[in-house]
Write an enzyme that holds these catalytic residues in place. Structure first.
Site, short mmCIF file in Angstrom:
data_model
loop_
_atom_site.label_atom_id
_atom_site.label_comp_id
_atom_site.label_asym_id
_atom_site.label_seq_id
_atom_site.Cartn_x
_atom_site.Cartn_y
_atom_site.Cartn_z
N ASP A 216 0.82 -1.22 0.00
CA ASP A 216 0.00 0.00 0.00
C ASP A 216 0.85 1.27 0.00
OD1 ASP A 216 -2.16 -1.63 0.14
OD2 ASP A 216 -2.54 -1.34 2.28
P1 NAP Z 1 0.87 -4.03 3.11
O1 NAP Z 1 0.23 -3.04 2.19
O2 NAP Z 1 0.04 -4.64 4.16
O3 NAP Z 1 1.53 -5.16 2.17
C1 NAP Z 1 2.32 -6.16 2.70
C2 NAP Z 1 2.76 -7.06 1.57
O4 NAP Z 1 3.76 -7.94 2.11
C3 NAP Z 1 1.65 -7.93 1.00
O5 NAP Z 1 1.28 -7.48 -0.29
C4 NAP Z 1 2.23 -9.37 1.00
O6 NAP Z 1 2.14 -9.90 -0.33
C5 NAP Z 1 3.70 -9.16 1.39
N1 NAP Z 1 4.20 -10.19 2.31
C6 NAP Z 1 3.57 -10.72 3.38
N2 NAP Z 1 4.34 -11.64 3.99
C7 NAP Z 1 5.50 -11.69 3.27
C8 NAP Z 1 6.70 -12.44 3.39
N3 NAP Z 1 6.86 -13.36 4.37
N4 NAP Z 1 7.69 -12.24 2.49
C9 NAP Z 1 7.52 -11.32 1.49
N5 NAP Z 1 6.41 -10.58 1.33
C10 NAP Z 1 5.41 -10.76 2.20
O7 NAP Z 1 2.13 -3.38 3.85
P2 NAP Z 1 2.68 -1.89 3.86
O8 NAP Z 1 3.02 -1.43 2.47
O9 NAP Z 1 3.74 -1.88 4.91
O10 NAP Z 1 1.45 -1.00 4.30
C11 NAP Z 1 0.94 -0.96 5.65
C12 NAP Z 1 -0.58 -0.89 5.66
O11 NAP Z 1 -1.05 -0.85 7.02
C13 NAP Z 1 -1.11 0.36 4.98
O12 NAP Z 1 -2.35 0.06 4.36
C14 NAP Z 1 -1.32 1.30 6.14
O13 NAP Z 1 -2.25 2.34 5.87
C15 NAP Z 1 -1.83 0.34 7.20
N6 NAP Z 1 -1.67 0.98 8.52
C16 NAP Z 1 -0.46 0.98 9.11
C17 NAP Z 1 -0.31 1.70 10.29
C18 NAP Z 1 1.01 1.80 11.00
O14 NAP Z 1 1.05 2.44 12.03
N7 NAP Z 1 2.06 1.22 10.47
C19 NAP Z 1 -1.38 2.37 10.86
C20 NAP Z 1 -2.59 2.32 10.22
C21 NAP Z 1 -2.72 1.63 9.05
P3 NAP Z 1 2.14 -11.50 -0.53
O15 NAP Z 1 1.00 -12.03 0.24
O16 NAP Z 1 2.00 -11.68 -2.01
O17 NAP Z 1 3.45 -11.99 -0.02
#
Ligand code: NAP
Length: 457
Positions: free
Chosen positions: A384
């Site tokens: 994301d």
């Molecule tokens: P993400 O959008 O959740 O994507 C994570 C990706 O990691 C997935 O597409 C998955 O694809 C891949 N993945 C999972 N396990 C894996 C592994 N073992 N090896 C390799 N790849 C792996 O992560 P992000 O880009 O960090 O975004 C964070 C999300 O959380 C955002 O939507 C954000 O708004 C939300 N959020 C975060 C917070 C915060 O405080 N950090 C707060 C509010 C909301 P596969 O399944 O194909 O592997």
């Protein structure tokens, strides 16, 4: 004399809490800040244990033993990726404790409670109870015990406001009629139900924002407890907790370009599919050797870690890869998005654990102008936070969320296991772009192979 010593402990604890929080605001000073807060907490406990109202220590000792055993086990066994749900559970326990103190005070003093003291107890019970059930639901959603999608029904917001209205009515009634037990318990019950209703419509992706808000409520409940039982350190620590939690929620909303009302009442994740574009093209698959050569001969490589790096626990091998590239004269940078992962500072903590120097860490605003000069951006389990739709597609559900603009690099390599979506459940057009290639597999084993290949190239 004893009284002065206790007050001194409380004052010193409060100062240490403030300094500790200041320390936590920067990675360089975070560990020192944490230590200061720990010493502060120890002083607060020592001061409290010296209170002369304590008649015997047996129950307290039992509590210390049970609490230490549970705390030790949690610290040892809970994986880093499960920290958000563990934090939610801690909030639930803390808030329930505040609520119980309020109920006990009401029972002990009943109709004698008037004015400010009763206001404090009402707040304590109201905030404590809604935080308890809200945090339990948050933990269940994050752990996957309950569906992570928003649970909504028609007229939900109206129902919630009605609940709030009745709770406020009961709050006022208890103030006007001291010792009104029925109204007190009506308020208590509604607060528990309100906590459920507040968190059920929240999607798991928005949970960190809500948890931080619940953390803020738990802090304010503790501050109210401080007023109710005349304890200064509780008032100060609770207020600090309350306001820092609130500010953190606001910062997270800003990082996602969402308003707090949209997070709380928008049921994000259940929104219409308008703006969601299904891609039908092919993703280009890469092989290790080619990627290793590409990295080894690059001038600048930027690593973009995300949630997948955390689940794979790939931070240590990533640090090794960075070192191997640096030894070959490649400039290596790490781009950290404020909401990458599942909790604020998630990536910073993991990279610090792997001893990545702070000087290599770049925030969104610093690194974005540098992507066009970057030969290869390596996205490790992020999705994301690198989704260009947030910038380019105004009707996307994440439109306006600031992203790391990796698509502007000369080449992008995405490390993920398969075609899984990010936490928002949206397709990512980055993966279909011409300059992007996919390297499939668990991030840790993929990077381990890359380290070997780079070292041999
Ligand atoms: P993400 O959008 O959740 O994507 C994570 C990706 O990691 C997935 O597409 C998955 O694809 C891949 N993945 C999972 N396990 C894996 C592994 N073992 N090896 C390799 N790849 C792996 O992560 P992000 O880009 O960090 O975004 C964070 C999300 O959380 C955002 O939507 C954000 O708004 C939300 N959020 C975060 C917070 C915060 O405080 N950090 C707060 C509010 C909301 P596969 O399944 O194909 O592997």
């Amino acid at each position: 004399m004893e009284h002065y010593f206790i007050e001194f402990c409380y004052l010193a604890a409060s100062v240490l809490f403030v300094l500790g929080m200041k320390g936590l605001s920067h990675p360089d000073t975070a560990r020192r800040g944490m230590k200061m807060a720990e010493v502060g907490m120890l002083l607060a406990i020592v001061g409290t244990l010296l209170q002369k109202q304590i008649v015997s220590y047996e129950w307290i000792l039992l509590g210390v033993i049970i609490g230490s055993l549970i705390g030790g086990a949690i610290a040892h066994f809970v994986p880093m990726t499960a920290l958000p749900q563990q934090t939610a559970l801690s909030h639930a326990f803390g808030a329930f404790a505040a609520s119980l103190v309020g109920i006990a005070e009401f029972h002990r003093h009943g109709a004698e409670l008037t004015g400010l003291k009763m206001v404090a107890i009402n707040f304590e019970v109201l905030l404590g109870s809604l935080t308890t059930t809200g945090s339990l639901i948050a933990a269940a959603k994050l752990q996957g015990i309950m569906p992570g999608t928003p649970m909504t029904f028609k007229g939900q917001n109206v129902f919630n406001f009605l609940l709030l209205f009745v709770a406020v009515g009961a709050f006022i009634y208890v103030l006007a009629v001291p010792g009104a037990t029925l109204a007190f318990y009506v308020m208590l019950t509604i607060a528990f139900v309100f906590g459920l209703m507040l968190v059920l419509p929240i999607a798991a992706a928005d949970m960190p924002v809500v948890m931080s808000l619940l953390n803020s409520y738990a802090g304010l409940a503790a501050a109210a407890t401080g007023f109710a039982i005349s304890n200064n350190v509780l008032i100060i620590a609770g207020t600090l907790n309350g306001f820092s939690g609130f500010m953190l929620s606001m910062l997270m909303c800003k990082a996602m370009n969402r308003s707090i009302t949209n997070v709380l009442f928008g049921a994000f994740g259940s929104v219409s599919e308008a703006g969601v574009v299904e891609r039908t093209g092919e993703m280009r698959e890469l092989n290790f050797e080619d990627v290793a050569t590409q990295l080894a001969y690059a001038r600048q490589v930027v690593f973009v870690p995300g949630y997948g790096m955390a689940t794979a626990q790939a931070q240590h091998v990533l640090s090794e890869l960075a070192e191997a590239l640096e030894n070959r004269g490649v400039t290596v940078k790490f781009a950290v998005h404020p909401v990458a992962g599942r909790m604020p500072g998630h990536m910073n903590v993991l990279l610090a654990e792997a001893n990545v120097p702070y000087s290599q860490l770049y925030e969104l605003e610093q690194i974005n102008p540098d992507f066009p000069n970057t030969d290869v951006s390596v996205v490790i389990g992020a999705n994301d936070v690198v989704n260009p739709d947030a910038r380019d597609n105004p009707s996307s559900p994440i439109a306006g969320m600031p992203i790391l603009e990796v698509d502007r690099s000369k080449a992008v390599v995405v490390l993920k296991r398969g075609k899984g979506k990010g936490f928002s459940g949206l397709e990512n057009p980055l993966f279909f772009k011409e300059n992007t290639g996919m390297l499939y597999g668990d991030a840790k084993s993929t990077i381990s192979k890359l380290v070997q290949a780079v070292q041999q190239s």
